[in-house]
Scaffold this motif. Structure first.
Motif, mmCIF file in Angstrom:
data_model
loop_
_atom_site.group_PDB
_atom_site.id
_atom_site.type_symbol
_atom_site.label_atom_id
_atom_site.label_comp_id
_atom_site.label_asym_id
_atom_site.label_seq_id
_atom_site.Cartn_x
_atom_site.Cartn_y
_atom_site.Cartn_z
ATOM 1 N N ILE A 1 0.825 -1.204 0.000
ATOM 2 C CA ILE A 1 0.000 0.000 0.000
ATOM 3 C C ILE A 1 0.864 1.261 0.000
ATOM 4 N N ALA A 2 2.121 1.131 0.411
ATOM 5 C CA ALA A 2 3.018 2.285 0.472
ATOM 6 C C ALA A 2 3.699 2.565 -0.862
ATOM 7 N N VAL A 3 3.859 1.546 -1.696
ATOM 8 C CA VAL A 3 4.651 1.726 -2.925
ATOM 9 C C VAL A 3 3.807 1.765 -4.200
ATOM 10 N N ARG B 1 -3.017 4.228 -5.165
ATOM 11 C CA ARG B 1 -3.473 3.624 -3.910
ATOM 12 C C ARG B 1 -4.996 3.452 -3.885
ATOM 13 N N SER B 2 -5.721 4.425 -4.407
ATOM 14 C CA SER B 2 -7.181 4.329 -4.392
ATOM 15 C C SER B 2 -7.659 3.137 -5.212
ATOM 16 N N THR C 1 3.182 -0.025 6.550
ATOM 17 C CA THR C 1 3.869 1.009 5.790
ATOM 18 C C THR C 1 5.026 1.525 6.640
ATOM 19 N N PRO C 2 6.028 2.141 5.995
ATOM 20 C CA PRO C 2 7.048 2.827 6.796
ATOM 21 C C PRO C 2 6.424 4.023 7.503
ATOM 22 N N SER C 3 7.051 4.473 8.570
ATOM 23 C CA SER C 3 6.564 5.637 9.299
ATOM 24 C C SER C 3 7.745 6.516 9.693
ATOM 25 N N PHE D 1 0.129 9.029 5.156
ATOM 26 C CA PHE D 1 -1.006 9.449 4.351
ATOM 27 C C PHE D 1 -2.266 9.247 5.185
ATOM 28 N N LYS D 2 -3.344 9.919 4.796
ATOM 29 C CA LYS D 2 -4.592 9.841 5.538
ATOM 30 C C LYS D 2 -5.340 8.574 5.162
#
Length: 249
Positions: free
Chosen positions: A112-114, A118-119, A139-141, A172-173
């Motif tokens: 989901i991070a890469v 994403r939508s 995801t990374p943070s 991201f939100k």
């Protein structure tokens, strides 16, 4: 140079990210175990989305459950097969080759991070999940961090000319993104993991799994920095803050 030195020469070696995350510990578990805890024991059919070398396929395996790994990279799927993982499917995370309401759970470590859209990915996740099914993702943070961690990360960022983190967007939100596709956010937590560097090979493995340095020369310099620091101190602990998101259909 060690036989694994190509990991930090600007080439993404299959399995490189798993090599890092499987050695990252927060307490008594890795990020993979943290993600696996989000999947109910009653889940019979699970999809590991953007599975890479199939780390979660192993960690989710249990009697009576089928875990399918999907990735678009043939090289990663070959590595997953070499490591004895399966079943495996070649496909794009944003165009899943599965029927509606197919899976009890979908997981993704970094996918989901890469992913570029994403939508679209989340729309596909919602489509293939059964009602009541769970989506869980890492995801990374950028958080949490302390002063000493920030100082070390700053030194590495100066050498690499890029923040030393795993590939992907850090923040991201999530709530709005989930709601837009009919998923309800259930969890949004952050935890800090550490990778211990004791040898040059440890340093090469870490740099090989992080998002690419700007040049191979800078990647090599980062390896030298970490190896020298480990020689002097015995061990260097590199922080890897992670975020876990879960949602229910």
């Amino acid at each position: 140079m060690s036989p694994r030195g190509d990991r930090w020469r600007g080439q993404r070696v299959p399995g490189a990210i798993e090599d890092v995350l499987s050695r990252a510990y927060g307490g008594d578990h890795t990020p993979y175990e943290w993600l696996a805890r989000s999947v109910s024991g009653s889940a019979g059919l699970v999809l590991d989305l953007a599975c890479g070398a199939g780390a979660m396929v192993d960690r989710l395996a249990r009697e009576g459950r089928t875990v399918i790994g999907l990735d678009r990279s043939e090289a990663e799927l070959h590595e997953a097969a070499r490591r004895g993982r399966g079943p495996l499917v070649a496909g794009h995370a944003s165009y899943l080759p599965f029927a509606d309401d197919s899976f009890d759970a979908v997981v993704s470590s970094l996918g989901i991070a890469v992913v570029a859209d994403r939508s679209r990915l989340l729309s596909e996740v919602a489509r293939v999940l059964r009602p009541g099914g769970v989506f869980a993702a890492l995801t990374p943070s950028l958080r949490p961090a302390n002063t000493s961690d920030l100082r070390l990360v700053g030194r590495l960022a100066h050498i690499l000319r890029v923040a030393p983190q795993l590939p992907g967007l850090t923040e991201f939100k999530a709530r709005d993104a989930f709601q837009a596709v009919g998923l309800i956010k259930a969890e949004d937590k952050r935890a800090k993991y550490y990778v211990e560097i004791r040898t040059r090979e440890d340093a090469e493995r870490l740099i090989g799994g992080l998002r690419g340095a700007t040049t191979p020369k800078r990647a090599a310099a980062a390896v030298e920095f970490l190896a020298a620091r480990a020689d002097a101190r015995g061990v260097v602990r590199i922080p890897l803050p992670m975020r876990k998101l879960t949602a229910i259909k």
